[in-house]
Structure formats: C-alpha cells, structure tokens
Design a protein around this motif. Sequence first.
Motif, PDB file in Angstrom:
ATOM      1  N   ASP A 172      38.313   4.469  98.500  1.00 45.60           N
ATOM      2  CA  ASP A 172      37.934   3.161  97.945  1.00 45.60           C
ATOM      3  C   ASP A 172      38.464   2.051  98.848  1.00 45.60           C
ATOM      4  OD1 ASP A 172      37.027   1.187  96.221  1.00 45.60           O
ATOM      5  OD2 ASP A 172      38.824   1.265  94.971  1.00 45.60           O
ATOM      6  N   PRO A 173      37.915   1.905 100.060  1.00 47.18           N
ATOM      7  CA  PRO A 173      38.445   0.914 101.003  1.00 47.18           C
ATOM      8  C   PRO A 173      38.272  -0.531 100.532  1.00 47.18           C
ATOM      9  CG  PRO A 173      36.379   1.837 101.820  1.00 47.18           C
ATOM     10  CD  PRO A 173      36.762   2.642 100.620  1.00 47.18           C
ATOM     11  N   ALA A 174      37.375  -0.778  99.599  1.00 46.57           N
ATOM     12  CA  ALA A 174      37.142  -2.154  99.135  1.00 46.57           C
ATOM     13  C   ALA A 174      38.375  -2.739  98.465  1.00 46.57           C
ATOM     14  CB  ALA A 174      35.957  -2.178  98.173  1.00 46.57           C
ATOM     15  N   ASN A 175      39.195  -1.896  97.841  1.00 52.15           N
ATOM     16  CA  ASN A 175      40.392  -2.376  97.145  1.00 52.15           C
ATOM     17  C   ASN A 175      41.673  -2.201  97.949  1.00 52.15           C
ATOM     18  OD1 ASN A 175      39.274  -3.291  94.608  1.00 52.15           O
ATOM     19  ND2 ASN A 175      38.844  -1.144  94.141  1.00 52.15           N
ATOM     20  N   ALA A 176      41.556  -1.789  99.200  1.00 52.14           N
ATOM     21  CA  ALA A 176      42.754  -1.587 100.025  1.00 52.14           C
ATOM     22  C   ALA A 176      43.532  -2.891 100.162  1.00 52.14           C
ATOM     23  CB  ALA A 176      42.347  -1.068 101.399  1.00 52.14           C
ATOM     24  N   GLY A 177      44.830  -2.784 100.115  1.00 49.07           N
ATOM     25  CA  GLY A 177      45.690  -3.952 100.234  1.00 49.07           C
ATOM     26  C   GLY A 177      46.183  -4.499  98.910  1.00 49.07           C
ATOM     27  N   LYS A 178      45.537  -4.140  97.794  1.00 42.42           N
ATOM     28  CA  LYS A 178      45.974  -4.595  96.480  1.00 42.42           C
ATOM     29  C   LYS A 178      47.165  -3.767  95.997  1.00 42.42           C
ATOM     30  CE  LYS A 178      41.320  -6.079  95.062  1.00 42.42           C
ATOM     31  NZ  LYS A 178      40.246  -5.914  94.043  1.00 42.42           N
ATOM     32  N   THR A 179      47.854  -4.257  94.985  1.00 41.20           N
ATOM     33  CA  THR A 179      48.979  -3.531  94.403  1.00 41.20           C
ATOM     34  C   THR A 179      48.450  -2.345  93.614  1.00 41.20           C
ATOM     35  OG1 THR A 179      50.218  -5.593  94.192  1.00 41.20           O
ATOM     36  CG2 THR A 179      50.988  -3.700  92.899  1.00 41.20           C
ATOM     37  N   PRO A 180      49.013  -1.145  93.808  1.00 43.10           N
ATOM     38  CA  PRO A 180      48.549   0.023  93.054  1.00 43.10           C
ATOM     39  C   PRO A 180      48.678  -0.203  91.548  1.00 43.10           C
ATOM     40  CG  PRO A 180      49.930   0.703  94.891  1.00 43.10           C
ATOM     41  CD  PRO A 180      50.038  -0.789  94.817  1.00 43.10           C
ATOM     42  N   LEU A 181      47.695   0.255  90.799  1.00 44.90           N
ATOM     43  CA  LEU A 181      47.690   0.082  89.357  1.00 44.90           C
ATOM     44  C   LEU A 181      48.904   0.746  88.707  1.00 44.90           C
ATOM     45  CD1 LEU A 181      46.337  -0.783  86.714  1.00 44.90           C
ATOM     46  CD2 LEU A 181      44.955   1.314  86.826  1.00 44.90           C
ATOM     47  N   CYS A 182      49.316   1.891  89.220  1.00 44.69           N
ATOM     48  CA  CYS A 182      50.440   2.594  88.610  1.00 44.69           C
ATOM     49  C   CYS A 182      51.717   1.749  88.679  1.00 44.69           C
ATOM     50  CB  CYS A 182      50.653   3.943  89.290  1.00 44.69           C
ATOM     51  SG  CYS A 182      50.757   3.875  91.091  1.00 44.69           S
ATOM     52  N   ASN A 183      51.904   1.009  89.775  1.00 47.30           N
ATOM     53  CA  ASN A 183      53.079   0.140  89.874  1.00 47.30           C
ATOM     54  C   ASN A 183      53.047  -0.964  88.817  1.00 47.30           C
ATOM     55  OD1 ASN A 183      54.035   1.609  92.011  1.00 47.30           O
ATOM     56  ND2 ASN A 183      53.294   0.195  93.594  1.00 47.30           N
ATOM     57  N   LEU A 184      51.864  -1.487  88.541  1.00 44.29           N
ATOM     58  CA  LEU A 184      51.744  -2.538  87.530  1.00 44.29           C
ATOM     59  C   LEU A 184      52.004  -1.995  86.129  1.00 44.29           C
ATOM     60  CD1 LEU A 184      48.523  -4.328  88.876  1.00 44.29           C
ATOM     61  CD2 LEU A 184      50.905  -5.029  89.209  1.00 44.29           C
TER      62      LEU A 184
END
Length: 702
Positions: free
Chosen positions: A664-676
């Motif tokens: 899913d390269p479109a979302n690369a760079g965002k904070t991982p959902l699991c961390n949130l």
Amino acid sequence: MVLQARNKHREAAPKPPQPPRASQSPLRGAPDVGAGEPGPERASPSSGRKGAAGRKGPRAEPGVSPAGVGLGGRLVAGLRGALGLRRAGRGRTWTTLLLAAFAAVLHWSHITHLFENDRHFSHLSTLEREMAFRTEMVILASWYRIYTKIMDMIGIQTKICWTVTRGEGLSPIESCEGLGDPACFYVAVIFILNGLMMALFFIYGTYLSGSRLGGLVTVLCFFFNHGECTRVMWTPPLRESFSYPFLVLQMLLVTHILRATKLYRGSLIALCISNIFFMLPWQFAQFVLLTQIASLFAVYVVGYIDIYKLRKIIYIHMISLALCFVLMFGNSMLLTSYYASSLVIIWGMLALKPHFVKINVSELSLWIIQGCLWLFGTIILKYLTSRIFGIADDAHIGNLLTSKFFSYKDFDTLLYTCAAEFDFMEKETPLRYTKTLLLPAVLVVFIAIVRKIISDMWSILAKQQTHIRKHQFDHGELVYHALQLLAYTALGILIMRLKLFLTPHMCVMASLICSRQLFGWLFCKVHPGAVVFAVLAAMSIQGSANLQTQWNIVGEFSNLPQEELIEWIKYSTKPDAVFAGAMPTMASVKLSALRPVVNHPHYEDAGLRARTKIVYSMYSRKAAEEVKQELVKLKVNYYILEESWCIRRSKPGCSMPEIWDVEDPANAGKTPLCNLLVKESKPHFTTVFQNSVYKVLEVIKE
C-alpha cells in the motif's frame, strides 16, 4: 549301467533357455523389457547349492513357512514374499530388526528427553501444555479436541494412560491422563512416529549400503547432526512430523523397487500407502514428490531403469494422488499442482516413446529434448489447469520461488521470506556439516557415484550412434539418490526450513561409505569395519559435543500474559464471539478458548490468505475507519492487538508497517494504525482487556 544311461540322457537333453539379466533390457531401438509382464526374479542364493536335492524330507516351497517357525518368523517371511525381498538368513533378518528397534527406542528416548528439558512439559497444566504449542500445531490439536468431544458425546471412551519413568525426571507423556488431553496425546503420537522413523533409517541405510554398518552410520550421523535440522526437529508437534517418517518408508520402497529385478504387487501397494500417509498431513509433500518424480524420470532418460518400471511407479503416484484428493475432501490444489502436471506429462511421454525412438538424433540430443519437454510441459499444464479450474491456493508458492531469484515482492511473499525458516540457508550450515564430517563423507560418496555415471555416459556418447543401447545400466538406485540429493540441496538452500529433507538424506547417503559397489577396491585392501569405525570415531568428536549441547538445554515454559488472555476470553466473552488477530495467537484462542476465529496459520488457502491480509491491515498505515469497516464485514467482535507486531523487525524491510508499504505505497509515511490504537482505541474500537502484551479491542458496530 542304468545310472550311466540316465546320466547320458540328462547330458544330451537340451537345457532350458536362461532368462535374460536385468542389465540386458533394451532401452532404445528394441522392444521394452517387461512391457507385457514383469522381468525375471532374481534366483534364491540357495537354489544352486550343491547337494540340495539330496536332503531328506520334502523341500519347502517358496512362500510356505516350514513347521516349527513361530508367528514372528511367518510374518517376516510373508512380508518378504509380498514385497519381493531376497531371502536372507533368519538370524541376519532378526538381528537387523532388533537393531532397528533399539535405534527407535534410543531416538524416542532422546527426543523426549530434549523436549522435557526444554519445556518441563510433564509438569505443566493442560492450559500451559496447549499454549506451549504454536502456529499450525495448535489447529491440529484443536481438531483432535473436537474429535474427542464427539466421541464422548456418542459414548465412546477416549482415555488411555502411559507410565514411563526416566530417572529423576518424567517423560512428557507420563502424566497424560487420557486421549482427551490433545496436547499430551499429540506429543506422544509424534514421539512414537519419530521412533519409528529412526528404525526405518537404520533399515534404509542397511539396505542401501548392503551392510548393517551402513545403518549404523545413518543413525549416528542423524544423532550427531540433530541440532542442525529445522524447527521440525526441535518443535516436534508439526505437520511435517507426521509426514516425514512415511517419506523415509516411501524412499526405502522406491529404492527396493529400483533395485529389484521383478516388480511385486506388495511393493507397489506399500508404495501407494506410504505416498498417501506422506501427503495427507502436509501440504508441501507434493513438492517433495515432484523432485522425486523428476529424479526418477532423469534416471529413466539416461538408461538406468526401463520404461515398464517407471510406468508402474507413475501409475502408483497417480492412484495415491487421486486417493488423497478424495480423502482431503476434494482438495483441488492437489489436482492443479506441479506434481500432478508432472505425472501427466511423464505419462504422456512414456506413451509416445515409439515416436522418440524414430527421431534421428544423437543420444545426448534426445536426453535434452525429453528434459525440455518435461520441464516446459509441466509448467504449461500447471498454468492451464489452474486457470481452467480457477485455483489460486498455491499461487503464493510460485511467487515465493520467484522472489528467491528476482526482486519480486508482495504481502504474502514478505510474510514468508521475513521468517527465518523461509529465508535462504544460513552460511554457517555447511560449516556445521563439515565439522561433523557429514559433508566430506557425502561428497566422497557423491563423487564416486558421479564417476560411475560419467563412465557409463561416456561409453554411450563416445559412439555417436542414434539407435544404440542394447543394455541397461546397473545400480539405478544409486543414481537416483545422487539426483535426489541435488534436489534436496537446492530446496534447502532456497528455503532453510526444507533442510528437514536435506540433512537426513545426507545421513542416508553417508551410509554408502560401506558400499562394496562403490568402494570395493578399497575394501579389498582394508576391512570395511576398520574404515567405518575410523570415520565414525572422527565424526563423534564434534558429534558428541553437539549432543552434549542439546542435552544441556534446560528451560521451562511460561507465558503468563497469554494465560491471562485465554482465561479472560473464557469467562468474559460469549461462546460465539468472533476473534481476529495474529495467526499464532488465533490458533491458541481456537484451541484453548474454543472461540471462532477468522484467520489461523493454515496459510495455503487463498480465501484464508485474503482474510488474514484484512486482519493484518491493523498494522498498516490505513485509516482506522477503513480497517474497522473491513473487520465488520468479517463479523469480527474482538481484535487482539499486539504492540510487538507493530515494532518488531527481523531484518530491514520486515516490520509489518514496512511490509504494508510495499503493498500500500499510497499511505507510506503515515503513522502506523497500531501505534495510534495502542495509545487510544476510540472512537472506532473500545479497549476491554489489556496486559503487558495483549490489548483486546471490541469492534464498535454502527
């Protein structure tokens, strides 16, 4: 005078024609030996003994046990007759069987000791025993638990007890109260099968090398290199553990069939049964059998076995594959596998042999033509059958192999290759083989076989004829084992887990240092026993150190966070509550808490892989609402989140967020959902349980 006349009449009488030897079977440009019936049976060693006709009393007919032979002797004689084994002295047969039984007990004692030392299994509670299992072994145990519950419901007792004392400690199966304890019974069955496997190894090495010293070499090599195998050796309750003993039996039967001059129905039936029991528990068995069929086809092409024998073997493989398809409730992946395609292609090529004979090319060119037809025909047929039937269950296997040679990456292949057991073989492995002298011994044997092959091939290729070969080469079983070694080496290098096949086969190959067929020139000068014991003494230096290292491993299983999780699930959720999470954790939830799960470690099903990908999107960089909607579609009630899965990284590019960046390269760079979600689960989820490892999120449904 009467006696003299009778003697003259006997001398003048024409002698009956002698049956042709197996090495005289024409291969090309002449009719096939055995095309209509089996070849001649090898004569019994006692058939030509002088004075045999002068014995008093009736002579026992073959297959009929003489009076006075016990039940065990009659069973052995009957089995020998059914399989077509050569007659041997009664004492020699029983000695071999007793030594094999001793090897079985020794290996059983060894692995139970290692497992008990590592887990302290006999002192664990039922829940702790179940949690000691990981991945697919838990699913198999859960199925067994369901089976025992059904048996109890219909009134069939499923209890049995073992009592085995081992010095100061207890055997893993001593405190087993009955078959209702799936973990305990599961381990017991595996250990029994592993003991049987070692007995088969001794018989295998003895039969292949022609000496019980060869069986001794095989067994000791296995013990000395025990800690060099993959997880199947140090984590006994796996699908491979059920399958592998039957592969040893299967290869022993193949060796016997290749060596025998006459095919017996009993041998073929036994081969079919061993194929079935090898394929049923383990989905990767088909790839191992593919390498075997390829090796046997190569042995046939160059002239070490005749077409009749290979055709029979192919038929047996086809029958066993069809039976497995039925017994596995129509597992379509078997019918669209490379193994099935290879069988069909070889069958077709054997049927077209008369047309190959008419091709006016050299022998080497004909070998290349047949090899290319098999290779490309198998690949094309596999592709066509998969497309026609719409089967994609084993598509990830092809992608995994592609990733080994090219830069191909996707979500499924990264899940595999980021695990150590599916990575390339470690660089230290050949060094470990060398320290125990296993690799040098196997190389000596392999070089001896290659020298024989080169000599045989040169005698044919140097003539540069097209319609040649009135004789079949001898000792095709040795050539087969050499080719099988190459195949297992390739598998082991590409996928470390498949050292499971390489290491034991190397131990079997090492038994050939006792073979007079290969080293008769040496044994004419030096006693074979002296050579073997010198080699074993050198092997034992590092081998005994390896054993001591294994015996010194002492541990005790403990997983308090997971125990807390399982207890909470049992008493705080409804029996029909659906769970999702990491595959190993879901297996434990299925076994110990008996709750429905949407994914589990049997990753060979295409639908299951798709569901697992949705579940693992919790560790991607997607939006929480998007992930939640997908979980709702799967009817998930609770998600078990593990923070370690969000941050752990076995090697660069192998953390779950990095794997998702490829998918899913479109979302690369965002904070991982699991961390949130570790910090705050609302508004899409609600935290209902949490400890040091696990966080259970309830999916809020609109």
